[in-house]
Write a protein that holds these residues in place. Structure first.
Motif, PDB file in Angstrom:
ATOM      1  N   THR A  46      -2.783  11.312  -4.977  1.00  0.00           N
ATOM      2  CA  THR A  46      -3.308  10.901  -6.301  1.00  0.00           C
ATOM      3  C   THR A  46      -2.413   9.956  -6.826  1.00  0.00           C
ATOM      4  OG1 THR A  46      -1.626  12.548  -7.615  1.00  0.00           O
ATOM      5  CG2 THR A  46      -3.855  13.449  -6.889  1.00  0.00           C
ATOM      6  N   LEU A 117     -10.872  -0.623  -4.872  1.00  0.00           N
ATOM      7  CA  LEU A 117     -10.273   0.900  -4.801  1.00  0.00           C
ATOM      8  C   LEU A 117     -10.528   1.719  -3.691  1.00  0.00           C
ATOM      9  CD1 LEU A 117      -8.652   2.948  -6.800  1.00  0.00           C
ATOM     10  CD2 LEU A 117     -10.809   3.249  -7.979  1.00  0.00           C
ATOM     11  N   CYS A 121     -10.459   8.091  -4.251  1.00  0.00           N
ATOM     12  CA  CYS A 121     -10.333   8.360  -5.623  1.00  0.00           C
ATOM     13  C   CYS A 121     -11.644   9.168  -6.183  1.00  0.00           C
ATOM     14  CB  CYS A 121     -10.015   6.994  -6.418  1.00  0.00           C
ATOM     15  SG  CYS A 121     -11.758   6.164  -6.431  1.00  0.00           S
ATOM     16  N   ILE A 127      -5.979   9.934 -11.184  1.00  0.00           N
ATOM     17  CA  ILE A 127      -5.252   8.866 -10.609  1.00  0.00           C
ATOM     18  C   ILE A 127      -4.011   8.411 -11.157  1.00  0.00           C
ATOM     19  CG2 ILE A 127      -6.694   7.106 -11.299  1.00  0.00           C
ATOM     20  CD1 ILE A 127      -6.653   5.427  -8.828  1.00  0.00           C
ATOM     21  N   PRO A 142     -10.342   9.010 -12.540  1.00  0.00           N
ATOM     22  CA  PRO A 142     -10.664   7.703 -11.766  1.00  0.00           C
ATOM     23  C   PRO A 142     -12.103   7.143 -12.255  1.00  0.00           C
ATOM     24  CG  PRO A 142     -10.005   9.736 -10.302  1.00  0.00           C
ATOM     25  CD  PRO A 142     -10.174   9.961 -11.752  1.00  0.00           C
TER      26      PRO A 142
END
Length: 158
Positions: A46, A117, A121, A127, A142
């Motif tokens: 995370t 990204l 996620c 995140i 996210p």
């Protein structure tokens, strides 16, 4: 202790996007991402790191990936539709982004570069990433990150 706002935090405040701030003790130097996850007692899946690359087209791109993973430069190039891509030199980070190594946030750089990204996620509740200085991390949804930066979401790690 009152935390001094960073560019990233001001941008999130202005956009009315909720976030939490985490701090950790550090020395003068950057702390690697796995250490950050450990210091914050967070799952490394995370906690994300921000990496800046330059393409053969001379464009710059920002890649945000879990701290335990390494960029796959071929996958990165494919994701942003260029022939090739390489990491920028550490000495260029501050001039290019306005942030220091270990405190580079994907939000609030001098210029907003195309951001990519990692797709993991989509499988996590929150995140965590650099808040714009060493020792400060931002935690948010996210989906809010995606809404704010409109990144390319792709598999970009080895």
């Amino acid at each position: 202790m009152k935390i001094q706002k960073t560019n990233a935090m001001r941008i999130l405040d202005k956009a009315a996007i909720p976030y939490d701030v985490h701090t950790y003790e550090h020395g003068e130097d950057a702390v690697d991402g796995l250490q950050v996850a450990n210091l914050l007692h967070q799952d490394p899946n995370t906690v994300f790191k921000t990496l800046v690359c330059r393409a053969n087209t001379k464009e710059y791109f920002v890649f945000v990936v879990p701290v335990a993973h390494e960029l796959d430069l071929k996958k990165c190039a494919k994701a942003v539709r260029v022939k090739s891509i390489e990491m920028i030199h550490v000495k260029d980070i501050t001039n290019l982004t306005g942030y220091v190594r270990g405190g580079c946030s994907p939000i609030g750089m001098k210029k907003q570069f195309t951001t990519c990204l990692h797709n993991s996620c989509l499988d996590i509740d929150t995140i965590i990433f650099s808040g714009g200085k060493i020792g400060l991390q931002i935690q948010m949804l996210p989906q809010a990150f995606i809404h704010l930066l409109n990144p390319i979401v792709a598999d970009i790690v080895k």
